[in-house]
Design a protein around this motif. Sequence first.
Motif, PDB file in Angstrom:
ATOM      1  N   ASP A   8     -11.299 -16.259 -27.021  1.00  0.00           N
ATOM      2  CA  ASP A   8     -10.108 -15.678 -26.400  1.00  0.00           C
ATOM      3  C   ASP A   8      -9.885 -14.226 -26.788  1.00  0.00           C
ATOM      4  O   ASP A   8      -9.354 -13.437 -25.999  1.00  0.00           O
ATOM      5  CB  ASP A   8      -8.862 -16.476 -26.788  1.00  0.00           C
ATOM      6  N   TRP A 138      -8.988  -8.601 -25.780  1.00  0.00           N
ATOM      7  CA  TRP A 138      -8.985  -9.854 -25.037  1.00  0.00           C
ATOM      8  C   TRP A 138      -9.162  -9.545 -23.558  1.00  0.00           C
ATOM      9  O   TRP A 138      -9.035  -8.391 -23.138  1.00  0.00           O
ATOM     10  CB  TRP A 138      -7.715 -10.666 -25.311  1.00  0.00           C
ATOM     11  N   GLN A 140      -8.343  -9.018 -19.874  1.00  0.00           N
ATOM     12  CA  GLN A 140      -7.166  -8.641 -19.100  1.00  0.00           C
ATOM     13  C   GLN A 140      -6.719  -9.838 -18.258  1.00  0.00           C
ATOM     14  O   GLN A 140      -7.545 -10.485 -17.618  1.00  0.00           O
ATOM     15  CB  GLN A 140      -7.530  -7.458 -18.192  1.00  0.00           C
ATOM     16  N   GLY A 141      -5.465 -10.170 -18.280  1.00  0.00           N
ATOM     17  CA  GLY A 141      -4.958 -11.272 -17.470  1.00  0.00           C
ATOM     18  C   GLY A 141      -5.034 -12.633 -18.133  1.00  0.00           C
ATOM     19  O   GLY A 141      -4.474 -13.590 -17.606  1.00  0.00           O
ATOM     20  N   ALA A 142      -5.719 -12.754 -19.254  1.00  0.00           N
ATOM     21  CA  ALA A 142      -5.752 -14.038 -19.966  1.00  0.00           C
ATOM     22  C   ALA A 142      -4.339 -14.319 -20.464  1.00  0.00           C
ATOM     23  O   ALA A 142      -3.668 -13.428 -20.976  1.00  0.00           O
ATOM     24  CB  ALA A 142      -6.734 -13.982 -21.125  1.00  0.00           C
ATOM     25  N   SER A 143      -3.881 -15.556 -20.299  1.00  0.00           N
ATOM     26  CA  SER A 143      -2.467 -15.787 -20.577  1.00  0.00           C
ATOM     27  C   SER A 143      -2.171 -17.115 -21.259  1.00  0.00           C
ATOM     28  O   SER A 143      -1.081 -17.648 -21.106  1.00  0.00           O
ATOM     29  CB  SER A 143      -1.673 -15.695 -19.274  1.00  0.00           C
ATOM     30  N   SER A 144      -3.085 -17.658 -22.015  1.00  0.00           N
ATOM     31  CA  SER A 144      -2.766 -18.906 -22.717  1.00  0.00           C
ATOM     32  C   SER A 144      -1.642 -18.626 -23.715  1.00  0.00           C
ATOM     33  O   SER A 144      -1.503 -17.511 -24.228  1.00  0.00           O
ATOM     34  CB  SER A 144      -3.998 -19.452 -23.439  1.00  0.00           C
ATOM     35  N   ALA A 145      -0.848 -19.645 -23.984  1.00  0.00           N
ATOM     36  CA  ALA A 145       0.261 -19.483 -24.914  1.00  0.00           C
ATOM     37  C   ALA A 145      -0.248 -19.074 -26.302  1.00  0.00           C
ATOM     38  O   ALA A 145       0.347 -18.215 -26.957  1.00  0.00           O
ATOM     39  CB  ALA A 145       1.067 -20.776 -25.004  1.00  0.00           C
ATOM     40  N   THR A 148      -1.256 -15.373 -26.149  1.00  0.00           N
ATOM     41  CA  THR A 148      -0.059 -14.539 -26.028  1.00  0.00           C
ATOM     42  C   THR A 148       0.676 -14.453 -27.364  1.00  0.00           C
ATOM     43  O   THR A 148       1.076 -13.362 -27.792  1.00  0.00           O
ATOM     44  CB  THR A 148       0.875 -15.109 -24.932  1.00  0.00           C
ATOM     45  N   ASN A 149       0.831 -15.582 -28.043  1.00  0.00           N
ATOM     46  CA  ASN A 149       1.497 -15.589 -29.353  1.00  0.00           C
ATOM     47  C   ASN A 149       0.695 -14.819 -30.394  1.00  0.00           C
ATOM     48  O   ASN A 149       1.252 -14.083 -31.200  1.00  0.00           O
ATOM     49  CB  ASN A 149       1.749 -17.023 -29.822  1.00  0.00           C
TER      50      ASN A 149
END
Length: 163
Positions: A8, A138, A140-145, A148-149
């Motif tokens: 990730d 990371w 661009q556009g990857a958005s797993s919680a 993101t945290n």
Amino acid sequence: ALRFGKIDAAVMIERPEDPAFAHVRLADDPFCLALPADHPLAPLEEVPVAALVEERFVSVAVRTYWLPQTRLLARCRALGLAPRVVQEVGTDQLQMNLVAAGVGIGFVNASIGSMLGPDVVLRPVAGLDVVLHLDLVWRQGASSAALTNFVGEISRQAGVTPR
């Protein structure tokens, strides 16, 4: 691995300039000069390039850190310095051991300073403005919680904003 989603995020030195990746700059790590503590140039606050022309250098092999070493050598040449390398080594630790033993002096990143004993000192070199950039990268556009945290926490601790 990052490009293909196998991981990730990654901490990278000299991240690729690629719009597919977002990043947070974690640190800048400038090159400086490592000298034996008893070297005649050690008392100087900043070492002039002209004082290095006749010096012997211990260098980490270009193949070990090809991009940073290539940038460093290009900047040296632009400043009129062609370091006279008397010993090429594979690791920073071996380079510092040889500097401490008086074999030569060497260019290192400032972050190595915390690993040095009292027998080696670091000094900036006038005009040597080569810096390594350390980034969290990371897709661009990857958005797993979790991602993101993680990015949010690293950004908060580093005091920076993701780009």
